[in-house]
Design a protein around this motif. Structure first.
Motif, PDB file in Angstrom:
ATOM      1  N   ILE A   1      13.245   5.479  12.111  1.00 38.40           N
ATOM      2  CA  ILE A   1      13.316   4.804  13.405  1.00 38.40           C
ATOM      3  C   ILE A   1      14.530   5.286  14.201  1.00 38.40           C
ATOM      4  N   THR A   2      15.656   5.472  13.534  1.00 39.00           N
ATOM      5  CA  THR A   2      16.873   5.866  14.241  1.00 39.00           C
ATOM      6  C   THR A   2      16.780   7.275  14.811  1.00 39.00           C
ATOM      7  N   ASP A   3      15.778   8.041  14.422  1.00 39.67           N
ATOM      8  CA  ASP A   3      15.630   9.401  14.929  1.00 39.67           C
ATOM      9  C   ASP A   3      14.873   9.460  16.256  1.00 39.67           C
ATOM     10  N   LEU A   4      14.353   8.339  16.725  1.00 42.81           N
ATOM     11  CA  LEU A   4      13.572   8.336  17.961  1.00 42.81           C
ATOM     12  C   LEU A   4      14.494   8.030  19.136  1.00 42.81           C
ATOM     13  N   SER A   5      14.641   9.000  20.006  1.00 44.33           N
ATOM     14  CA  SER A   5      15.519   8.871  21.169  1.00 44.33           C
ATOM     15  C   SER A   5      14.712   8.852  22.448  1.00 44.33           C
ATOM     16  N   GLN A   6      15.316   8.281  23.450  1.00 39.77           N
ATOM     17  CA  GLN A   6      14.733   8.256  24.791  1.00 39.77           C
ATOM     18  C   GLN A   6      15.826   8.673  25.769  1.00 39.77           C
TER      19      GLN A   6
ATOM     20  N   LEU B   1      11.985  11.321  28.681  1.00 36.64           N
ATOM     21  CA  LEU B   1      11.622  12.083  27.492  1.00 36.64           C
ATOM     22  C   LEU B   1      11.862  11.200  26.284  1.00 36.64           C
ATOM     23  N   GLU B   2      10.975  11.274  25.292  1.00 32.95           N
ATOM     24  CA  GLU B   2      11.162  10.501  24.068  1.00 32.95           C
ATOM     25  C   GLU B   2      10.643  11.303  22.891  1.00 32.95           C
ATOM     26  N   GLY B   3      11.366  11.195  21.793  1.00 32.84           N
ATOM     27  CA  GLY B   3      10.998  11.925  20.590  1.00 32.84           C
ATOM     28  C   GLY B   3      12.182  12.031  19.656  1.00 32.84           C
ATOM     29  N   PRO B   4      12.083  12.935  18.685  1.00 30.24           N
ATOM     30  CA  PRO B   4      13.188  13.122  17.733  1.00 30.24           C
ATOM     31  C   PRO B   4      14.466  13.519  18.482  1.00 30.24           C
ATOM     32  N   SER B   5      15.570  12.927  18.079  1.00 29.07           N
ATOM     33  CA  SER B   5      16.846  13.109  18.781  1.00 29.07           C
ATOM     34  C   SER B   5      17.208  14.575  19.003  1.00 29.07           C
TER      35      SER B   5
END
Length: 140
Positions: A3-8, A54-58
């Motif tokens: 979960i912590t790897d998902l950035s926006q 943009l959203e996805g892996p950091s």
């Protein structure tokens, strides 16, 4: 993916020139790269502004933003929101194109710097509205 790897990340920029061909090229490039990099998002645009989520892996979000900052089709790039999230807002779209139907600010307000004065919550709320109102016919 943790979960912590998902950035926006949400940024604004001004188009360097604006026409259908330029916009089509930006959307084609974004969709190709985003599919490759597990990024989803939305681009709200008109002749005076690009506003993109943009959203996805950091790591991939950081790389995509770096590419955008080097792209001469954008000027005046300004990061507005950067945060960790648990869910994607635009999970069905490699890059949703919203031709500013959702943009609540006038050209005059943009010119006068409203994006420097509004809160990140207001910007996120605008994208949540875009997400709610986007039908499956826009999925790309």
């Amino acid at each position: 993916m943790k979960i912590t790897d998902l950035s926006q990340l949400i940024y604004a920029s001004q188009p360097f020139g604006y026409d259908a061909t330029l916009l089509s090229g930006i959307l084609t490039d974004a969709r190709r790269c985003n599919l490759r990099d597990d990024i989803t998002g939305a681009l709200v645009c008109r002749q005076d502004i690009y506003l993109q989520l943009l959203e996805g892996p950091s790591e991939q979000i950081t790389a995509a933003y770096t590419r955008i900052c080097r792209d001469d089709r954008h000027v005046g790039i300004n990061r507005l929101v950067s945060r960790q999230v648990t869910d994607r807002m635009f999970g069905s779209w490699a890059m949703l194109h919203d031709p500013a139907k959702s943009l609540i600010w006038t050209m005059k307000q943009i010119e006068e710097g409203i994006l420097d004065r509004i809160s990140p919550v207001e910007i996120i709320d605008m994208f949540e509205s875009v997400s709610r109102n986007a039908g499956p016919e826009h999925a790309t």
